[in-house]
Design a protein around this motif. Structure first.
Motif, PDB file in Angstrom:
ATOM      1  N   ALA A   4      19.456   2.804  51.496  1.00 14.11           N
ATOM      2  CA  ALA A   4      18.755   2.612  50.228  1.00 14.11           C
ATOM      3  C   ALA A   4      17.271   2.462  50.505  1.00 14.11           C
ATOM      4  N   ARG A   5      16.440   3.049  49.648  1.00 13.05           N
ATOM      5  CA  ARG A   5      15.001   3.031  49.867  1.00 13.05           C
ATOM      6  C   ARG A   5      14.419   1.630  49.652  1.00 13.05           C
ATOM      7  N   VAL A   6      13.481   1.290  50.517  1.00 17.29           N
ATOM      8  CA  VAL A   6      12.808  -0.003  50.485  1.00 17.29           C
ATOM      9  C   VAL A   6      11.375   0.217  50.007  1.00 17.29           C
ATOM     10  N   ASP A   7      10.827  -0.761  49.291  1.00 15.18           N
ATOM     11  CA  ASP A   7       9.468  -0.660  48.762  1.00 15.18           C
ATOM     12  C   ASP A   7       8.448  -0.869  49.876  1.00 15.18           C
ATOM     13  N   LEU A   8       8.377   0.105  50.774  1.00 15.77           N
ATOM     14  CA  LEU A   8       7.457   0.051  51.901  1.00 15.77           C
ATOM     15  C   LEU A   8       7.027   1.466  52.242  1.00 15.77           C
ATOM     16  N   CYS A   9       5.744   1.616  52.554  1.00 13.34           N
ATOM     17  CA  CYS A   9       5.219   2.890  53.031  1.00 13.34           C
ATOM     18  C   CYS A   9       4.972   2.781  54.529  1.00 13.34           C
ATOM     19  N   LEU A  10       5.251   3.850  55.237  1.00  8.13           N
ATOM     20  CA  LEU A  10       4.912   3.903  56.656  1.00  8.13           C
ATOM     21  C   LEU A  10       3.847   4.962  56.878  1.00  8.13           C
ATOM     22  N   ASN A  11       2.783   4.563  57.566  1.00  5.23           N
ATOM     23  CA  ASN A  11       1.784   5.500  58.015  1.00  5.23           C
ATOM     24  C   ASN A  11       2.294   6.144  59.296  1.00  5.23           C
ATOM     25  N   VAL A  33      12.838   4.102  54.285  1.00  3.41           N
ATOM     26  CA  VAL A  33      11.428   3.907  53.959  1.00  3.41           C
ATOM     27  C   VAL A  33      11.134   4.560  52.612  1.00  3.41           C
ATOM     28  N   GLY A  34      10.315   3.889  51.794  1.00  6.23           N
ATOM     29  CA  GLY A  34      10.092   4.357  50.433  1.00  6.23           C
ATOM     30  C   GLY A  34       9.015   5.404  50.265  1.00  6.23           C
ATOM     31  N   ALA A  35       8.043   5.467  51.170  1.00  4.66           N
ATOM     32  CA  ALA A  35       6.932   6.407  51.032  1.00  4.66           C
ATOM     33  C   ALA A  35       6.288   6.617  52.393  1.00  4.66           C
ATOM     34  N   ILE A  36       5.403   7.608  52.459  1.00  2.00           N
ATOM     35  CA  ILE A  36       4.792   8.002  53.724  1.00  2.00           C
ATOM     36  C   ILE A  36       3.307   8.241  53.521  1.00  2.00           C
ATOM     37  N   PRO A 286       6.448   0.587  42.120  1.00  2.00           N
ATOM     38  CA  PRO A 286       6.660   0.989  43.514  1.00  2.00           C
ATOM     39  C   PRO A 286       5.878   2.227  43.950  1.00  2.00           C
ATOM     40  N   VAL A 287       6.163   3.394  43.440  1.00  2.00           N
ATOM     41  CA  VAL A 287       5.565   4.601  44.001  1.00  2.00           C
ATOM     42  C   VAL A 287       4.815   5.357  42.931  1.00  2.00           C
TER      43      VAL A 287
END
Length: 287
Positions: A4-11, A33-36, A286-287
């Motif tokens: 399940a997607r988490v409210d976190l972005c990874l660079n 991970v929720g975003a990149i 979130p996104v």
């Protein structure tokens, strides 16, 4: 099976030595991970159109594209090249659906010691490309860097300096021009709390989390994982939230140590160590 997607972005800098863009997109998606936030060289390796499809097919939104900036130049011809490159970066950000282009503004041109001139070139350059960014629907996000990088990476060291530029070039504070708050770069600033009280929610484009190790071995490639260093991240998260930040925190860690670890373990550690920040932010958009 994907988590399940988490409210976190990874660079993608966090896993840059282990995974290319396609591997990062797959791994981040699979692990929840929720975003990149990718880097331009990664986008250029695939081409912006193909890279954009890669992200969309994975359902992994791009929050920011790293990086634009690098504005100060030795002469007018070089300055025009920097402007043109930033216009290309805006196009690349638009192609992948990134919300913003992160600006690492640039330091002193080679052979120069004229810091006021370099800072003026930053202002002049952002003023010139801001209309292009608005037309493309891409926000420009100034990221002040720790003063140890003043000479070679960014002559904008303080959040207050970045906000001065934003207010000068966009007095309406609509948010086409804003700032990124990176814990590694701003934690030391004695006026940080005042600057965070000054920034508007529209101007606060990003919040990068990481840590400063007490025994830092390398000023560029030895950032800490959250909780391993001395930054008061709970305090900072609270202040960022009070400023109206409603986006996702973004983990950005340049670290030889973490680049030497299994990338899935790195991502899982980022998810685990960011829980206390995500809980404090109480993310609403979130996104």
């Amino acid at each position: 099976m994907n988590q399940a997607r988490v409210d976190l972005c990874l660079n993608t800098a966090t896993t840059r030595r282990q995974w290319d863009l396609a591997q990062a997109v797959d791994g981040y998606s699979r692990l929840g991970v929720g975003a990149i936030s990718p880097w331009r060289h990664e986008i250029q390796a695939y081409g912006p159109a193909k890279a954009g499809r890669l992200l969309r097919d994975a359902g992994l939104p791009a929050l920011g594209l790293c990086r634009g900036g690098g504005f100060p130049a030795q002469d007018g011809e070089a300055f025009r090249r920097h402007i043109d490159d930033n216009r290309l970066a805006i196009e690349e950000a638009h192609a992948i659906g990134a919300k913003s282009l992160v600006l690492v503004c640039g330091g002193l041109p080679e052979g120069s010691s004229d810091l006021p001139s370099a800072r003026q070139q930053v202002i002049d350059a952002i003023a010139e490309i801001l209309p292009d960014a608005k037309q493309a629907g891409v926000k420009l996000s100034i990221e002040p860097l720790h003063p140890m990088y003043t000479a070679d990476r960014s002559c904008i060291s303080l959040l207050s300096q970045a906000l001065d530029i934003c207010e000068r070039l966009e007095p309406s504070k609509e948010g086409w021009l804003g700032v990124v708050v990176d814990a590694y770069h701003v934690w030391w600033d004695p006026n940080l709390e005042d600057s965070l009280e000054r920034v508007t929610s529209q101007q606060l484009h990003g919040f990068h989390i990481n840590d400063w190790l007490y025994t830092t071995q390398d000023l560029l490639e030895d950032r800490g994982m959250m909780g391993d260093g001395i930054i008061d991240l709970p305090w900072l998260a609270d202040r960022v939230k009070a400023s109206g930040f409603g986006g996702l925190p973004e983990v950005e860690i340049f670290s030889r140590y973490w680049w030497g670890q299994d990338p899935e373990y790195v991502v899982q550690t980022c998810l685990k160590r960011s829980v206390f920040v995500r809980e404090r932010l109480s993310i609403t958009d979130p996104v």
